[in-house]
Scaffold this motif. Structure first.
Motif, PDB file in Angstrom:
ATOM      1  N   UNK A  89       0.790  -1.240   0.000  1.00  0.00           N
ATOM      2  CA  UNK A  89       0.000   0.000   0.000  1.00  0.00           C
ATOM      3  C   UNK A  89       0.819   1.287   0.000  1.00  0.00           C
ATOM      4  N   UNK A 111       1.597  12.342 -15.633  1.00  0.00           N
ATOM      5  CA  UNK A 111       0.629  12.618 -16.709  1.00  0.00           C
ATOM      6  C   UNK A 111       0.315  14.111 -16.757  1.00  0.00           C
ATOM      7  N   UNK A 112       0.242  14.718 -15.588  1.00  0.00           N
ATOM      8  CA  UNK A 112       0.014  16.169 -15.560  1.00  0.00           C
ATOM      9  C   UNK A 112       1.161  16.897 -16.256  1.00  0.00           C
ATOM     10  N   UNK A 145       0.648  16.697 -19.972  1.00  0.00           N
ATOM     11  CA  UNK A 145      -0.392  17.640 -20.395  1.00  0.00           C
ATOM     12  C   UNK A 145       0.119  19.067 -20.351  1.00  0.00           C
ATOM     13  N   UNK A 171       0.474  25.831 -15.651  1.00  0.00           N
ATOM     14  CA  UNK A 171       0.266  25.840 -17.105  1.00  0.00           C
ATOM     15  C   UNK A 171       0.496  27.214 -17.704  1.00  0.00           C
ATOM     16  N   UNK A 215       2.120   1.752  -3.419  1.00  0.00           N
ATOM     17  CA  UNK A 215       1.050   2.043  -4.378  1.00  0.00           C
ATOM     18  C   UNK A 215       0.607   3.499  -4.263  1.00  0.00           C
ATOM     19  N   UNK A 220       2.306   8.924 -10.776  1.00  0.00           N
ATOM     20  CA  UNK A 220       1.717   8.757 -12.106  1.00  0.00           C
ATOM     21  C   UNK A 220       0.863   9.964 -12.459  1.00  0.00           C
ATOM     22  N   UNK A 221       0.095  10.440 -11.481  1.00  0.00           N
ATOM     23  CA  UNK A 221      -0.720  11.630 -11.738  1.00  0.00           C
ATOM     24  C   UNK A 221       0.182  12.808 -12.073  1.00  0.00           C
ATOM     25  N   UNK A 233      -1.807  -7.860 -14.864  1.00  0.00           N
ATOM     26  CA  UNK A 233      -3.249  -8.027 -14.758  1.00  0.00           C
ATOM     27  C   UNK A 233      -3.743  -7.603 -13.395  1.00  0.00           C
ATOM     28  N   UNK A 234      -2.949  -6.844 -12.665  1.00  0.00           N
ATOM     29  CA  UNK A 234      -3.348  -6.395 -11.333  1.00  0.00           C
ATOM     30  C   UNK A 234      -2.434  -5.266 -10.905  1.00  0.00           C
ATOM     31  N   UNK A 235      -2.888  -4.475  -9.952  1.00  0.00           N
ATOM     32  CA  UNK A 235      -2.010  -3.443  -9.424  1.00  0.00           C
ATOM     33  C   UNK A 235      -1.446  -3.855  -8.065  1.00  0.00           C
ATOM     34  N   UNK A 236      -2.064  -4.860  -7.445  1.00  0.00           N
ATOM     35  CA  UNK A 236      -1.534  -5.331  -6.161  1.00  0.00           C
ATOM     36  C   UNK A 236      -0.956  -6.731  -6.350  1.00  0.00           C
ATOM     37  N   UNK A 268       1.344  -2.984 -14.820  1.00  0.00           N
ATOM     38  CA  UNK A 268       0.008  -3.368 -14.328  1.00  0.00           C
ATOM     39  C   UNK A 268      -0.726  -4.182 -15.384  1.00  0.00           C
ATOM     40  N   UNK A 306       0.685   6.142  -7.317  1.00  0.00           N
ATOM     41  CA  UNK A 306      -0.467   6.851  -7.897  1.00  0.00           C
ATOM     42  C   UNK A 306      -0.173   8.344  -7.978  1.00  0.00           C
TER      43      UNK A 306
END
Ligand code: SF4
Ligand code: SF4
Ligand code: SF4
Lengths: 325, 443
Positions: free
Chosen positions: B20, B34-35, B38, B372, B23, B30-31, B92-95, B88, B27
């Motif tokens: 956890x 990706x930000x 963009x 931005x 993870x 990753x956010x 086939x899973x994130x955990x 992932x 997350x």
């Protein structure tokens, strides 16, 4: 599937959607006007719609260097537009029409090409009759050579001309001043007992008496902001962009992209008496108003008011005459 | 010096063993990633005010080279978001592993690619375009997205983390320099591994995945290819995996004999020198050449750059060690003696990055509030003025870093020369000359 796995997946999907969606959402809702150097596109968008009586809110940003923003023929302070920053500007229009906005910072060689228009619709409160500029009613050919055949030996002194001028046969009307070049006035004094030097001094005084110190100061400021980049602070045609203009002109002779740079040439030297003493204020007005048609000299008619152009011409003659301080 | 086993501390052990905490970091990363893509694509084209440039090339780079790599080795790889979506999908899973795994191609990477030459190439590609990449948000956005998609693509074709092992442009040097870090993941007892059935740390089990980095934890002797993903802590049924605090550069005692790794050391050393010269040096001409990608000046710059890395630096090095009387073949001597360049290169990068990062760090505040360039002011810092930081300690700090690098590399050279049975003198002189050059370029 285990609960934890499911929750994690939901979190991840929501997170990714947010990371993509949030910037897109806010970006789409913030209409920015981008300023770039003219060779990279200038203003985008460069046509803006507005209505009389409704405040126009604009957000500007620069994509490269510092630019400035001002609207021609409007009484406003120019506003700087900084790279990567957003500048808010609110404009109010009383009269419908097409206004020109332009860059007020020397951002690059094609700085003066950075222009756009604001189309203001609505009804006019006091319709002003359109007046024809003086150079048009005089039917002047702006591109004809106009060199003075004779020039003074030094800078004529207005102060020395003052005592001479009182009893000279010079038409004192503004009309006469504006439509004649210093050389023409010099010529008209042929039949007086004055020496050549005295006649030039008298002309200098005549020029000075047709302007005010306020007008000169205003002209000086306009000149520094708008003209000096090419024509030089001291009028010698050696502004920071002068060399580049010459180069662009030479390059255009040899390149395919010549259309854009066509005939770019060295800025006029206002300290050259031959050229300047042979030009009437009306001729200079015409040149400023219309621009140099591809030489690199912009068209200022949509930006300066008539008074501003007269202020400028008055100031430009000060490179030729020694006025009283 | 003794090692201290960090995993003895229950808190650390549990935090690493549980999926956890990792993870949660994943997350967030990753956010952020990706930000950044963009922001690069739609944000202001002015690099110094765009989140993508400021956070990736200033903030991330600073943390990576000044903190993460020197102190945590591949610590960054433990939280890096790039391989995640692909992994992932692959799992086939994130955990923990699901009952039914998806069927991807799961091929083995062909033998000829199982080295870091591709990483050397991908790094050099970015390095040659770096002046544009580091200043143009659009291009940064595209490159970040391309890495993400390349990682996803490779995950569906090949087994494990093929992107990280063989292609990632930063993974290569993080691995090289991670050998100097005072952190390692190793087994506790070799004997336990010998008798361990099924080797779940490599092959996977219901408790976790087989090593995603394709290394057998039981055989780990250096940090280079262990991504600190912590899977083996979760899978080892005998609790035989430890994370240790250890002396700096412990891995360098056993020099590598691989040419790809040896050249990586030259590539990193050379690019630090070239960057210092081009970006911080007084030669406007070089800078122009580096920035005008595609112009003929740039091609000359690229050729010079590559020549320095592949010909001049290794050439001089070879000349230096040519005369050392030795039984080892030259190639092996070259590879093992070049180990000394690893701490040297790392400290060159630290010194170079110090000036780059401190000069530009003040952009971080402004970009945080207006990522931005849309005129926001989220934290009230949008108008923070640009201002170089800590200018007074910059030069001393850089000098210190270079001197430490020189001493460190000299000691490393001595060890690897002993190992190879030759004199360390040529290598030490080489390092000294390189350091003097760097010092001159930086100050
Ligand atoms: S090797 Fe590259 S992609 Fe893989 S975890 Fe490390 S930095 Fe990220
Ligand atoms: S699972 Fe544990 S004991 Fe077995 S080989 Fe791997 S590290 Fe060694
Ligand atoms: S599974 Fe273990 S050995 Fe493999 S990369 Fe992860 S932490 Fe390193």
């Amino acid at each position: 599937m285990k609960r934890a796995e499911l929750i994690s997946r939901i979190l991840i999907v929501v997170g990714i959607l947010l990371a993509v969606g949030a910037p897109l959402f806010f970006w789409a809702r913030t209409p920015l006007i981008h300023a770039r150097m003219a060779e990279d596109g200038g203003w985008n968008p460069d046509v803006i719609q507005a209505e009389v009586g409704k405040p126009l809110h604009l957000k500007f940003t620069s994509d490269d260097v510092v630019h400035g923003f001002a609207v021609g023929q409007m009484d406003m302070q120019s506003v700087d537009i900084l790279p990567g920053k957003v500048t808010d500007i609110t404009l109010n229009f009383d009269e419908p029409g097409i206004y020109t906005f332009f860059c007020t910072r020397w951002c690059g060689l094609n700085h003066w090409r950075m222009r756009g228009t604001i189309e203001v619709s609505g009804s006019s409160s006091d319709p002003e009759p359109a007046t024809v500029p003086l150079y048009v009613s005089l039917k002047l050919d702006l591109d004809a050579p106009h060199d003075a055949p004779v020039v003074p030996n030094g800078k004529p002194l207005a102060i020395s001309g003052q005592s001479l001028e009182t009893n000279l046969p010079i038409d004192q009307s503004a009309e006469y001043y504006r439509s004649h070049s210093p050389y023409e006035v010099f010529e008209s004094l042929q039949n007086t007992p004055l020496t050549d030097g005295q006649r030039w001094n008298a002309v200098a005084y005549f020029w000075q008496s047709n302007t005010t110190s306020e007008s000169l100061a205003n002209g000086r400021q306009l000149y520094a902001q708008n003209c000096a980049a090419c024509h030089g602070e001291n009028g010698a045609g050696n502004g920071v962009f002068a060399d580049d203009l010459v180069q662009a002109g030479e390059a255009s002779m040899q390149s395919m992209s010549g259309a854009m740079n066509m005939m770019m040439q060295a800025p006029v030297d206002f300290t050259d008496p031959r050229r300047m003493l042979g030009a009437s204020p009306a001729l200079l007005q015409g040149k400023i108003l219309r621009g140099g048609m591809g030489t690199g000299m912009p068209m200022w008619g949509s930006i300066f008011t008539e008074q501003q152009i007269w202020d400028l011409t008055a100031y430009i003659y000060s490179f030729q005459f020694e006025y009283e301080k | 010096m003794a090692k201290i086993e960090l995993t003895r501390i229950p808190f650390i052990k549990n935090a690493l063993k549980s999926r956890y905490p990792q993870l949660a970091v994943f997350i967030v990363m990753l956010i952020g990633y990706i930000f950044a893509i963009l922001a690069g694509l739609i944000g202001t084209p002015v690099g110094s005010h765009n989140f993508s440039i400021v956070f990736v090339w200033i903030a991330w780079w600073a943390i990576l080279i000044l903190v993460a790599v020197p102190f945590f080795g591949r610590g960054w790889c433990a939280v890096c978001p790039i391989p995640l979506p692909g992994e992932w999908l692959q799992h086939g899973a994130v955990l923990s592993p699901p009952d039914k795994r998806p069927k991807w191609l799961n091929l083995r990477v062909p033998k000829m690619f199982r080295n870091i030459w591709l990483q050397n190439i991908s790094y050099l590609l970015l390095a040659l375009f770096s002046s544009v990449l580091l200043t143009t948000p659009n291009i940064t956005g595209i490159v970040l997205a391309a890495m993400l998609f390349a990682a996803i693509g490779l995950s569906t074709v090949f087994e494990r983390r093929a992107f990280c092992r063989y292609l990632c442009p930063v993974g290569g040097f993080i691995g090289l320099y991670s050998q100097t870090a005072p952190i390692e993941l190793r087994i506790k007892d070799k004997q336990v591994c010998v008798t361990c059935e099924g080797k779940p740390c490599y092959n996977g089990s219901s408790a976790g995945y087989g090593c995603p980095w394709d290394v057998f934890p039981g055989g780990l002797t250096k940090n280079t290819y262990c991504g600190l993903c912590m899977e083996c802590i979760r899978t080892c049924p005998h609790d035989n995996i430890a994370v240790n605090l250890r002396p700096f550069s412990a891995d360098l005692a056993k020099p590598s004999t691989r040419m790809d790794e040896a050249f990586k050391a030259f590539i990193m050393l050379g690019s630090a020198i070239v960057y210092a010269g081009v970006l911080l040096g007084p030669w406007g001409m070089f800078k122009d050449a580096a920035y005008n990608v595609g112009s003929s000046a740039w091609f000359i710059y690229a050729i010079v750059f590559l020549a320095i890395i592949f010909v001049v630096l290794p050439g001089l090095f070879t000349l230096g060690i040519l005369n050392t009387k030795n039984t080892l073949p030259l190639k092996q001597r070259f590879a093992s003696l070049s180990t000394a360049l690893i701490p040297l290169g790392l400290m060159f990068w630290v010194a170079f990055s110090l000036s780059f990062v401190l000069t530009n760090a003040s952009y971080i505040l402004a970009a945080l509030s207006d990522p931005l360039g849309l005129g926001w002011n989220l934290f009230g810092t949008a108008n923070a003025a640009w201002q170089p930081m800590l200018t007074s300690i910059l030069a001393p700090a850089q000098t210190l870093a270079l001197v430490v690098g020189l001493v460190w590399s000299a000691r490393t050279a001595q060890k690897s020369a002993n190992e190879a049975g030759t004199s360390s003198m040529p290598v030490v002189i080489y390092c000294f000359v390189a350091t003097s050059l760097m010092l001159w370029l930086l100050l």
